[in-house]
Write an enzyme that holds these catalytic residues in place. Sequence first.
Site, PDB file in Angstrom:
ATOM      1  N   THR A 179      26.393  57.473  66.351  1.00 16.82           N
ATOM      2  CA  THR A 179      25.140  57.255  67.059  1.00 16.82           C
ATOM      3  C   THR A 179      24.882  58.488  67.902  1.00 16.82           C
ATOM      4  O   THR A 179      25.803  59.067  68.466  1.00 16.82           O
ATOM      5  CB  THR A 179      25.203  56.029  67.988  1.00 16.82           C
ATOM      6  OG1 THR A 179      26.081  56.333  69.073  1.00 16.82           O
ATOM      7  CG2 THR A 179      25.686  54.808  67.258  1.00 16.82           C
ATOM      8  N   GLU A 323      25.474  50.195  65.093  1.00 13.99           N
ATOM      9  CA  GLU A 323      26.651  49.340  65.279  1.00 13.99           C
ATOM     10  C   GLU A 323      26.618  48.094  64.406  1.00 13.99           C
ATOM     11  O   GLU A 323      27.598  47.358  64.316  1.00 13.99           O
ATOM     12  CB  GLU A 323      26.756  48.919  66.758  1.00 13.99           C
ATOM     13  CG  GLU A 323      27.092  50.046  67.728  1.00 13.99           C
ATOM     14  CD  GLU A 323      25.893  50.901  68.135  1.00 13.99           C
ATOM     15  OE1 GLU A 323      24.825  50.792  67.488  1.00 13.99           O
ATOM     16  OE2 GLU A 323      26.020  51.676  69.100  1.00 13.99           O
ATOM     17  N   LYS A 433      14.801  47.473  87.711  1.00 17.84           N
ATOM     18  CA  LYS A 433      15.374  46.336  88.417  1.00 17.84           C
ATOM     19  C   LYS A 433      14.829  46.325  89.839  1.00 17.84           C
ATOM     20  O   LYS A 433      15.237  47.126  90.671  1.00 17.84           O
ATOM     21  CB  LYS A 433      16.904  46.423  88.455  1.00 17.84           C
ATOM     22  CG  LYS A 433      17.591  46.195  87.109  1.00 17.84           C
ATOM     23  CD  LYS A 433      18.094  47.493  86.506  1.00 17.84           C
ATOM     24  CE  LYS A 433      18.752  47.252  85.149  1.00 17.84           C
ATOM     25  NZ  LYS A 433      18.896  48.500  84.377  1.00 17.84           N
ATOM     26  N   TRP A 438      13.393  41.888  86.665  1.00 17.20           N
ATOM     27  CA  TRP A 438      13.251  43.022  85.769  1.00 17.20           C
ATOM     28  C   TRP A 438      11.776  43.286  85.465  1.00 17.20           C
ATOM     29  O   TRP A 438      11.000  42.370  85.242  1.00 17.20           O
ATOM     30  CB  TRP A 438      13.994  42.760  84.450  1.00 17.20           C
ATOM     31  CG  TRP A 438      15.491  42.903  84.555  1.00 17.20           C
ATOM     32  CD1 TRP A 438      16.214  43.158  85.689  1.00 17.20           C
ATOM     33  CD2 TRP A 438      16.432  42.783  83.493  1.00 17.20           C
ATOM     34  NE1 TRP A 438      17.557  43.211  85.401  1.00 17.20           N
ATOM     35  CE2 TRP A 438      17.723  42.983  84.054  1.00 17.20           C
ATOM     36  CE3 TRP A 438      16.333  42.543  82.119  1.00 17.20           C
ATOM     37  CZ2 TRP A 438      18.894  42.940  83.286  1.00 17.20           C
ATOM     38  CZ3 TRP A 438      17.492  42.496  81.361  1.00 17.20           C
ATOM     39  CH2 TRP A 438      18.767  42.696  81.942  1.00 17.20           C
TER      40      TRP A 438
END
Lengths: 550, 550
Positions: A179, A323, A433, A438
């Site tokens: 990645t 992944e 945040k 959020w």
Amino acid sequence: MPGGHTQTLRPFLWRASKLYEDTEIVSRNHDGMSRRTYGEYADRVAQLANALDDLGIEDGDRVATFCWNTDRHFEVYFAAPSMGGQLHTINPLLPDEHIRYIVENADDQVIFVDPSLAEKMAGAAEGAEEFEGVDLVVMGDADATPLDAASYESFIEGYDTDYDWPDLPDDQPAGMCYTSGTTGKPKGVEYTQSMLWSHTMMSLSPQGIPMADDDVVMPVVPMFHVNAWGMPFTATAGGSKQVFPGPSPDPADIASLIEEEGVTLTAGVPTVWLGLMEYCKENDVDLSTLDRVIVGGSAAPKSMIRWFDDRGVEVLHAWGMTEMAPIGSVSHLKSDLEGADYDTQVEKRGKQGIMVPGIEFRVIDEDGEEIAWDGEEFGELHVRGPSITKEYFKRPDANEEDFEDGWLKTGDVVSVDEDGYIKIVDRAKDVIKSGGEWISSVELENAIMAHDDVQEATVIGVPHEKWQERPVAFVVPTADADRDTLDEEVMDMLRDEYPKWWLPDAVEYIDEVPKTATGKFSKKDLREQYTGSMELHEGSVPEDAAPEQD
Amino acid sequence: MPGGHTQTLRPFLWRASKLYEDTEIVSRNHDGMSRRTYGEYADRVAQLANALDDLGIEDGDRVATFCWNTDRHFEVYFAAPSMGGQLHTINPLLPDEHIRYIVENADDQVIFVDPSLAEKMAGAAEGAEEFEGVDLVVMGDADATPLDAASYESFIEGYDTDYDWPDLPDDQPAGMCYTSGTTGKPKGVEYTQSMLWSHTMMSLSPQGIPMADDDVVMPVVPMFHVNAWGMPFTATAGGSKQVFPGPSPDPADIASLIEEEGVTLTAGVPTVWLGLMEYCKENDVDLSTLDRVIVGGSAAPKSMIRWFDDRGVEVLHAWGMTEMAPIGSVSHLKSDLEGADYDTQVEKRGKQGIMVPGIEFRVIDEDGEEIAWDGEEFGELHVRGPSITKEYFKRPDANEEDFEDGWLKTGDVVSVDEDGYIKIVDRAKDVIKSGGEWISSVELENAIMAHDDVQEATVIGVPHEKWQERPVAFVVPTADADRDTLDEEVMDMLRDEYPKWWLPDAVEYIDEVPKTATGKFSKKDLREQYTGSMELHEGSVPEDAAPEQD
């Protein structure tokens, strides 16, 4: 053991070469079109495996590629893993230092190099001790390149067209992909035989990207990006004709391959399809064979979905991660939405989709609670399933951050609607945040960019004493914009749509949004510039939440 | 371990209950129709698991069923394996002594019993020490039965509708089914979580029996026959509506369930569909929702394929084995046969089909060589793949005979044509070995039965000094047949079609062909009667080469 034989790629190669011996594999190569059958393919895969044996490749050795989407690249796809080696696809677009790091980290024994990438490889390898002892094979005439390498055809020539493919254990490493985060060193993900088998079978399901013997499959997404989303393996399992579009295909190449080879299924990032749509405006392109276009990497604009619908082509939005090998969700329209109005359908299909069978997910908010499936609440997406890695290669530091109780923390912040469609609202490291809640930076950005006088915009969280973070908007005005009033106009727009605590504390003008090497907004750079410090905002999650093309 | 989470049934239950919460599960039960949603289903599965916990069921314990196809039976399907137990479906049509043997061999801890089978169970259990300590639960009112048992609804009532489903290892035994050979004790086959996961995913593929959220799936094949060919698991993974036809459905029941529930996909042995076809002659049945009928167990007559084709329904012939969980091949028409004439297509579709992705096979002749794929040569079919057992439960004797180098020897003698379609020509133990060559008893039988004056016929090999074996035909003449000439007429017919060495050495008249308990020709009995000895002909392979219904 009561039962269950190993899950490997071998039965897929066996099936295609036996049941679809005459089905074609077509490739647009640097030196023209190539056309072979699965029968010939299987012979050449065996020759390649025999040649790699002779080169000294042993069980567990890494066999790397530095290639575009071609038939020879596809030969390495089956030869290396099926003989017990590990297919390691290197992204040739990475900076040289990353390539050197990856080659050493993976301990590659041999690298197959596309002729058009030989210069790039020569530059990365020059004087680099990481390349000592690494054999190179050029997918063409090595003499025409600066590399000290073998030429592919002479490399495999004369070898036996049979190979006694071994019985491999389920957990034998079969593939590897790094990645490429915007920060830090690339992280390696290993794919076992069982992970690739599982991914192939999940992809084949009606809920994934099913492929059959009446399909002609062309991955435009590069084969160095998570095995082109696994498509060459899935297409082989399904017995589909395969078309490889070769080095740097432009819209004209893609259009002519679709027309000439009768492509039914193709896949790539939105920019590829925007290019094709543009090309179709000026040219008479016959898309009549095309059934499905898989879009991933970033969100498919609704206009794209509609454009293809008008031509009888279904756009399927897919979400995944390196992944995950990589497919997670696909935006199939659920059958109970078939009666819904078209706008609602397009809205649903524009989301990241519903999870394929075999994968479980949960979405966790900042308090560690699972969110409601109401399309409003959001949290970080966690996934688990047999195609998902349990760790990074030689990176215990990253493991601690990204895995928890058997779940992979994807780093994507998502909502889930009543129908179970996932929608990415932000990256975990970009979400703001504020006061225990959020705020989606992506939503604010999209809202701001809807203003006609805004060329680009991005929103980041900056440290705040009381609220932890507060949003600040960075706006690139158009040339005609009135800078005296634009900031207030933007704020007024946002006030209409969002609660007060979502509103940015400031709107700043900039000349351009900093970009990464692959053209994405680099919030990291902006944070550094704006706050003079990146400590508070360094994310831990991988950048490439979805398979991408650059 | 670089990656790959476990493969279990859990994600399928999770997916259906979350993404298809309101989709229906309908069941024709002994006391009327039942109708619930996947959401309610998941709650009840959790209640059942909690109840089984309280009963003392522990990891690895066997949970047995003695049931028809009902929703409650389906609840055990997910509860038992997902809590770490093992679902053991007992065939209630077996003789009592086999049932007692199986219950003891499997060490069943609890048995769920359909009310209509309570008498049968009481008979099998009466005075049998094999049943000591075995708990019984009746899928209805226990008081209305002779059994000392709990009633299902009160058994699960009041329990929590949540259950913390464990992370189970791949190789955790999850299911169990006994093959019921005509000779010897039944042999147990264990299915691990991974085998059931793999089977589900292979079934979902376009090359298997794909199911999606617009399907309404009704397995007529009993759930005690290899998990109703895995359909309840596959349908759950796909999010399909499910319809369970309950105890002893007759053609009228099947027709009305198709009509009322909008069944799109159903499955069963040919006799079920012959019954439905007959029923449709006399009654006005709306089959318009029906897309596909899966036929297995024995060959689908071509007339059946045509009859359904005329009604827009695709007959898919499937082949499998208890040892394979069970699907191996499905007779999809290959795309390059779409231009073939209809008769050729029906010919192909009437074969046992092409192997699904993930399974490999080979066909070995008497000399141990692989046969040519020419549709002529034949040999024994060997298979391997992740859904196939590696051994029988506590039966090392059978293991030695039926497994070889990682392959399962199916006991089926098959040919393979140029397109890769498998056709079963005989059972290995019935094929006649003459002078080093094999003669198909099934082919001769079919040829003989084509004579109008032949009611039934069977062909067996009898020992021969010089040729090892020679075929002898046993013919049941019709009432009108001329017994003086029939034998010669039969031989004349065969002479036209077959080489001389295939021709039976004798044609014997008999009153009827001996049958097994399940109505199949019992060649074993005939051999005993005819030769006075069965030593030479005792086969070693399992009788039930394909999932069957009696």
